[in-house]
Design a protein around this motif. Structure first.
Motif, PDB file in Angstrom:
ATOM      1  N   SER A 103       0.827  -1.204   0.000  1.00  0.00           N
ATOM      2  CA  SER A 103       0.000   0.000   0.000  1.00  0.00           C
ATOM      3  C   SER A 103       0.863   1.258   0.000  1.00  0.00           C
ATOM      4  O   SER A 103       2.064   1.194   0.237  1.00  0.00           O
ATOM      5  CB  SER A 103      -0.920   0.022   1.227  1.00  0.00           C
ATOM      6  N   TYR A 104       0.203   2.371  -0.279  1.00  0.00           N
ATOM      7  CA  TYR A 104       0.876   3.655  -0.146  1.00  0.00           C
ATOM      8  C   TYR A 104      -0.090   4.676   0.440  1.00  0.00           C
ATOM      9  O   TYR A 104      -1.285   4.634   0.201  1.00  0.00           O
ATOM     10  CB  TYR A 104       1.475   4.140  -1.471  1.00  0.00           C
ATOM     11  N   THR A 105       0.460   5.555   1.260  1.00  0.00           N
ATOM     12  CA  THR A 105      -0.311   6.647   1.838  1.00  0.00           C
ATOM     13  C   THR A 105       0.015   7.886   1.023  1.00  0.00           C
ATOM     14  O   THR A 105       1.166   8.131   0.684  1.00  0.00           O
ATOM     15  CB  THR A 105       0.057   6.853   3.317  1.00  0.00           C
ATOM     16  N   PHE A 106      -1.021   8.640   0.689  1.00  0.00           N
ATOM     17  CA  PHE A 106      -0.823   9.779  -0.191  1.00  0.00           C
ATOM     18  C   PHE A 106      -1.607  10.986   0.295  1.00  0.00           C
ATOM     19  O   PHE A 106      -2.532  10.879   1.095  1.00  0.00           O
ATOM     20  CB  PHE A 106      -1.213   9.428  -1.625  1.00  0.00           C
ATOM     21  N   GLU A 107      -1.202  12.130  -0.220  1.00  0.00           N
ATOM     22  CA  GLU A 107      -1.877  13.394   0.042  1.00  0.00           C
ATOM     23  C   GLU A 107      -2.352  13.898  -1.317  1.00  0.00           C
ATOM     24  O   GLU A 107      -1.641  13.764  -2.304  1.00  0.00           O
ATOM     25  CB  GLU A 107      -0.860  14.347   0.658  1.00  0.00           C
ATOM     26  N   TYR A 108      -3.560  14.466  -1.370  1.00  0.00           N
ATOM     27  CA  TYR A 108      -4.066  14.925  -2.658  1.00  0.00           C
ATOM     28  C   TYR A 108      -4.909  16.181  -2.501  1.00  0.00           C
ATOM     29  O   TYR A 108      -5.454  16.447  -1.431  1.00  0.00           O
ATOM     30  CB  TYR A 108      -4.873  13.820  -3.353  1.00  0.00           C
ATOM     31  N   ASN A 109      -4.962  16.943  -3.576  1.00  0.00           N
ATOM     32  CA  ASN A 109      -5.819  18.128  -3.614  1.00  0.00           C
ATOM     33  C   ASN A 109      -6.049  18.536  -5.061  1.00  0.00           C
ATOM     34  O   ASN A 109      -5.257  18.212  -5.945  1.00  0.00           O
ATOM     35  CB  ASN A 109      -5.210  19.285  -2.814  1.00  0.00           C
ATOM     36  N   ALA A 110      -7.159  19.245  -5.270  1.00  0.00           N
ATOM     37  CA  ALA A 110      -7.416  19.831  -6.581  1.00  0.00           C
ATOM     38  C   ALA A 110      -6.435  20.982  -6.735  1.00  0.00           C
ATOM     39  O   ALA A 110      -6.221  21.759  -5.794  1.00  0.00           O
ATOM     40  CB  ALA A 110      -8.850  20.331  -6.672  1.00  0.00           C
TER      41      ALA A 110
END
Length: 125
Positions: A103-110
């Motif tokens: 798995s991977y943990t990620f950060e996201y935003n428009a």
């Protein structure tokens, strides 16, 4: 005084043992994944398949296709190929923060939105 020096040395040595989070992002550039998020208080799971250039997302019986542009090994931008609304026209910036074997943990935003969200995607074998 000697006790304080020994205690200080022990604390420093324990702190030095902390390894930085694992980031083997290249293991997650392509493949099949699942992602669960909470929407209006309910957990919703989507699945997606990603190649180096394309990502196909399956959610609630619908399919969306986005282009993938890698910025570096751990960051990429998704752009919806056939947006159906103004909101879908916005590109999404994704940054992988940590990885594990599956798995991977990620950060996201428009892009343009200061609010950032976090999630974890699991590789489907």
């Amino acid at each position: 005084m000697m006790k304080q020096l020994i205690l200080g040395a022990l604390l420093i040595s324990f702190g030095a043992c902390n390894e930085p989070p694992q980031r083997n992002c290249s293991n997650f550039k392509t493949g099949n994944f699942s992602f669960t998020s909470t929407i209006n208080g309910q957990e919703q799971t989507s699945t997606f398949s990603r190649t180096l250039e394309m990502e196909v997302d399956h959610f609630e019986g619908k399919q969306d296709t986005s282009s993938v542009r890698w910025i570096n090994d751990c960051e990429y931008v998704l752009k919806n190929i056939n947006p159906k609304s103004k909101a879908e026209e916005k590109s999404i910036h994704i940054k992988i923060l940590t990885t594990s074997d599956s798995s991977y943990t990620f950060e996201y935003n428009a892009i343009g939105d200061k609010r950032k969200f976090k999630g974890t995607a699991y590789k489907i074998h």
